[in-house]
Design a protein around this motif. Structure first.
Motif, PDB file in Angstrom:
ATOM      1  N   MET A   1     114.423 -14.094  12.799  1.00  0.00           N
ATOM      2  CA  MET A   1     113.087 -14.120  12.438  1.00  0.00           C
ATOM      3  C   MET A   1     112.482 -12.796  12.350  1.00  0.00           C
ATOM      4  O   MET A   1     111.951 -12.259  11.323  1.00  0.00           O
ATOM      5  N   ILE A   2     113.283 -11.877  13.363  1.00  0.00           N
ATOM      6  CA  ILE A   2     112.558 -10.506  13.823  1.00  0.00           C
ATOM      7  C   ILE A   2     113.312  -9.878  12.485  1.00  0.00           C
ATOM      8  O   ILE A   2     112.541  -8.822  11.803  1.00  0.00           O
ATOM      9  N   LEU A   3     114.441 -10.044  12.080  1.00  0.00           N
ATOM     10  CA  LEU A   3     114.947  -9.249  11.088  1.00  0.00           C
ATOM     11  C   LEU A   3     114.495  -9.774   9.489  1.00  0.00           C
ATOM     12  O   LEU A   3     114.393  -8.847   8.787  1.00  0.00           O
ATOM     13  N   PHE A   4     114.274 -11.012   9.422  1.00  0.00           N
ATOM     14  CA  PHE A   4     113.857 -11.466   7.983  1.00  0.00           C
ATOM     15  C   PHE A   4     112.558 -11.727   7.859  1.00  0.00           C
ATOM     16  O   PHE A   4     112.212 -12.217   6.600  1.00  0.00           O
ATOM     17  N   ALA A   5     111.747 -11.917   8.778  1.00  0.00           N
ATOM     18  CA  ALA A   5     110.135 -12.324   8.537  1.00  0.00           C
ATOM     19  C   ALA A   5     109.334 -11.311   7.706  1.00  0.00           C
ATOM     20  O   ALA A   5     108.551 -11.759   6.794  1.00  0.00           O
ATOM     21  N   TYR A   6     109.565 -10.358   7.888  1.00  0.00           N
ATOM     22  CA  TYR A   6     108.737  -8.994   6.877  1.00  0.00           C
ATOM     23  C   TYR A   6     109.091  -9.403   5.546  1.00  0.00           C
ATOM     24  O   TYR A   6     108.324  -9.476   4.604  1.00  0.00           O
ATOM     25  N   PRO A   7     110.449  -9.498   5.118  1.00  0.00           N
ATOM     26  CA  PRO A   7     110.762  -9.372   3.533  1.00  0.00           C
ATOM     27  C   PRO A   7     110.394 -10.940   3.217  1.00  0.00           C
ATOM     28  O   PRO A   7     109.900 -11.048   2.060  1.00  0.00           O
ATOM     29  N   LEU A   8     110.568 -11.827   3.999  1.00  0.00           N
ATOM     30  CA  LEU A   8     110.074 -13.422   3.635  1.00  0.00           C
ATOM     31  C   LEU A   8     108.698 -13.327   3.618  1.00  0.00           C
ATOM     32  O   LEU A   8     107.918 -14.030   2.472  1.00  0.00           O
ATOM     33  N   ARG A   9     107.780 -12.896   4.366  1.00  0.00           N
ATOM     34  CA  ARG A   9     106.282 -12.669   4.296  1.00  0.00           C
ATOM     35  C   ARG A   9     105.964 -12.060   2.979  1.00  0.00           C
ATOM     36  O   ARG A   9     105.241 -12.643   2.479  1.00  0.00           O
ATOM     37  N   LYS A  10     106.784 -10.937   2.909  1.00  0.00           N
ATOM     38  CA  LYS A  10     106.223 -10.284   1.586  1.00  0.00           C
ATOM     39  C   LYS A  10     106.423 -11.149   0.195  1.00  0.00           C
ATOM     40  O   LYS A  10     105.733 -11.077  -0.642  1.00  0.00           O
ATOM     41  N   PHE A  11     107.691 -11.811   0.290  1.00  0.00           N
ATOM     42  CA  PHE A  11     107.892 -12.616  -0.894  1.00  0.00           C
ATOM     43  C   PHE A  11     106.963 -13.862  -0.977  1.00  0.00           C
ATOM     44  O   PHE A  11     106.590 -14.260  -2.174  1.00  0.00           O
ATOM     45  N   LEU A  12     106.613 -14.342   0.081  1.00  0.00           N
ATOM     46  CA  LEU A  12     105.627 -15.581   0.168  1.00  0.00           C
ATOM     47  C   LEU A  12     104.131 -14.995  -0.456  1.00  0.00           C
ATOM     48  O   LEU A  12     103.486 -15.857  -1.076  1.00  0.00           O
TER      49      LEU A  12
ATOM     50  N   LYS B   1      98.938 -13.257   8.154  1.00  0.00           N
ATOM     51  CA  LYS B   1      98.512 -11.673   8.236  1.00  0.00           C
ATOM     52  C   LYS B   1      99.269 -11.252   9.288  1.00  0.00           C
ATOM     53  O   LYS B   1      99.608 -10.233   9.206  1.00  0.00           O
ATOM     54  N   ASN B   2      99.460 -11.682  10.500  1.00  0.00           N
ATOM     55  CA  ASN B   2      99.982 -11.239  11.593  1.00  0.00           C
ATOM     56  C   ASN B   2     101.359 -11.654  11.896  1.00  0.00           C
ATOM     57  O   ASN B   2     101.786 -12.758  12.177  1.00  0.00           O
ATOM     58  N   LEU B   3     102.330 -10.719  11.559  1.00  0.00           N
ATOM     59  CA  LEU B   3     103.930 -10.768  11.539  1.00  0.00           C
ATOM     60  C   LEU B   3     104.141 -11.412  12.946  1.00  0.00           C
ATOM     61  O   LEU B   3     105.078 -12.166  13.031  1.00  0.00           O
ATOM     62  N   PHE B   4     103.863 -10.740  14.125  1.00  0.00           N
ATOM     63  CA  PHE B   4     103.944 -11.307  15.328  1.00  0.00           C
ATOM     64  C   PHE B   4     103.682 -12.531  15.559  1.00  0.00           C
ATOM     65  O   PHE B   4     104.673 -13.357  16.022  1.00  0.00           O
ATOM     66  N   LEU B   5     102.552 -13.095  15.311  1.00  0.00           N
ATOM     67  CA  LEU B   5     102.180 -14.523  15.226  1.00  0.00           C
ATOM     68  C   LEU B   5     103.196 -15.188  14.377  1.00  0.00           C
ATOM     69  O   LEU B   5     103.580 -16.499  14.959  1.00  0.00           O
ATOM     70  N   LEU B   6     103.371 -14.884  13.337  1.00  0.00           N
ATOM     71  CA  LEU B   6     104.181 -15.887  12.453  1.00  0.00           C
ATOM     72  C   LEU B   6     105.613 -15.924  13.160  1.00  0.00           C
ATOM     73  O   LEU B   6     106.072 -16.939  13.132  1.00  0.00           O
ATOM     74  N   ILE B   7     106.215 -15.174  13.720  1.00  0.00           N
ATOM     75  CA  ILE B   7     107.621 -14.975  14.283  1.00  0.00           C
ATOM     76  C   ILE B   7     107.477 -15.902  15.395  1.00  0.00           C
ATOM     77  O   ILE B   7     108.240 -16.847  15.741  1.00  0.00           O
TER      78      ILE B   7
END
Length: 186
Positions: free
Chosen positions: A151-162, A98-104
């Motif tokens: 990761m900063i550039l692609f984490a959000y779209p990847l997270r949305k897709f997953l 849920k937390n994008l920062f922690l995911l990155i």
């Protein structure tokens, strides 16, 4: 169709790591710095965080096999390292999803672990005589920077897709359960 996208994406990133990224690498232009892109492994780590350690380990082992066959002359170092790290990062809690920062941070930390594990195994076997200070300055820091930017550039779209894949899996399970219940009632 969506299920085939993840293996294709990982394979495409693996190809990009070895072709396009090597074309623009600083050592090609006489620099002492050496960038090691781990884009495909970053996707495997995020996949492991979202779908669990079993699936992440399988993807890590397969990607490690590709890495060993294409880039090294000793089979097993990347297979072991990528599989192990994907397995351990698959223990991450739902808060990491849920937390994008922690995911990155977690995914980049996994690449640092991979680089240190591979460096340690190469040093132990005697493949490299590179001292830690040079490894850290010339290889690890530039690699952390490029992998973090990815990761900063692609984490959000990847997270949305997953998240989309998780929801479609939940819907599929509910449909299958209803079909089973319907058959049982007949």
């Amino acid at each position: 169709m969506v299920r085939f996208f993840l293996p294709f994406l990982i394979f495409l990133l693996f190809i990009i790591e070895g072709t396009i990224m090597q074309t623009f690498s600083p050592e090609r232009f006489g620099s002492e710095y050496f960038i090691i892109p781990r884009f495909a492994f970053l996707v495997v780590l995020v996949l492991s965080i979202f779908f669990g350690r079993a699936l992440g380990t399988v993807y890590g082992l397969i990607l490690g096999l590709f890495q060993d066959v294409v880039y090294t002359h000793i089979l097993g170092i990347y297979i072991f390292s990528m599989g192990l790290i994907a397995y351990f990062l698959g223990f991450s809690y739902k808060i990491f999803q849920k937390n994008l920062f922690l995911l990155i941070i977690t995914a980049v930390f996994g690449t640092v672990l991979l680089d240190y594990l591979v460096f340690g195994l190469h040093t132990m076997i005697g493949i490299t005589e590179l001292v830690h200070e040079r490894f850290f300055r010339e290889r690890l820091l530039p690699s952390i920077i490029i992998n973090s930017v990815f990761m900063i550039l692609f984490a959000y779209p990847l997270r949305k897709f997953l998240v989309f894949l998780q929801k479609s899996d939940d819907i599929e399970e509910k449909i299958n359960k209803r079909k089973k219940d319907f058959r049982w009632q007949r």
